[in-house]
Design an enzyme around this catalytic site. Structure first.
Site, mmCIF file in Angstrom:
data_model
loop_
_atom_site.group_PDB
_atom_site.id
_atom_site.type_symbol
_atom_site.label_atom_id
_atom_site.label_comp_id
_atom_site.label_asym_id
_atom_site.label_seq_id
_atom_site.Cartn_x
_atom_site.Cartn_y
_atom_site.Cartn_z
ATOM 1 N N CYS A 71 0.832 -1.210 0.000
ATOM 2 C CA CYS A 71 0.000 0.000 0.000
ATOM 3 C C CYS A 71 0.868 1.262 0.000
ATOM 4 C CB CYS A 71 -0.895 -0.035 1.246
ATOM 5 S SG CYS A 71 -1.753 1.498 1.604
ATOM 6 N N CYS A 74 0.060 3.853 2.690
ATOM 7 C CA CYS A 74 0.527 3.371 3.993
ATOM 8 C C CYS A 74 1.999 3.710 4.206
ATOM 9 C CB CYS A 74 0.352 1.861 4.110
ATOM 10 S SG CYS A 74 -1.350 1.305 3.993
#
Length: 160
Positions: A71, A74
């Protein structure tokens, strides 16, 4: 000098050792000692048992960051949250990899990452999903701090 400080930690004379060291070094030594004597403020949760121990049963509020290695948002949010919580002794940070903790993902109905949940006394009190700016994270942190101090003020969502 570090060996002397470490040996003194083991013997229980850490404070005396810090006072004997050079004044500029004493502060660094005391910070090291306080960090080694307190519990870990940042933890990577590996399973449900550790989640219960580090989040649900924690006396401090805990910000839980559900993230994934793949991600991209993230990879931005996780270090920023760590940075903003570095000096906080009042709030802990737990990170959970969604790929290795499917049971926690299901329990908290995480549908997208990053997902951030704020816990107090084992209960979710606030949350946001996705990449947010530093001000939103700071607002969440400040709300958790104020709530802990006053015990009166209700939390509002950090989402904008």
């Amino acid at each position: 000098m570090l060996k002397l400080a470490f040996n003194s930690l083991a013997s229980g004379a850490a404070q005396i050792t810090c006072q004997r060291l050079a004044p500029g070094f004493a502060t660094t030594c005391q910070k090291f000692i306080s960090q080694t004597q307190c519990h870990e403020r940042k933890v990577d949760v590996k399973d449900h048992y550790e989640f219960d121990q580090k989040v649900i049963n924690n006396d401090n509020p805990v910000i839980v960051n559900f993230h994934a290695e793949w991600c991209d948002p993230c990879k931005i949010l996780t270090p920023k949250m760590s940075e903003l919580l570095d000096d906080s002794e009042e709030i802990d940070l737990a990170t959970i990899d969604v790929d290795t903790n499917a049971d926690l993902v299901e329990t908290f109905e995480v549908k997208a990452v990053p997902a951030v949940l704020a816990f107090r006394n084992g209960v979710v009190v606030d949350k946001f999903i996705g990449l947010v700016d530093a001000n939103s994270i700071e607002n969440l942190i400040n709300k958790l701090k104020r709530k802990k101090q006053s015990g009166e003020e209700p939390l509002e969502s950090a989402e904008k």
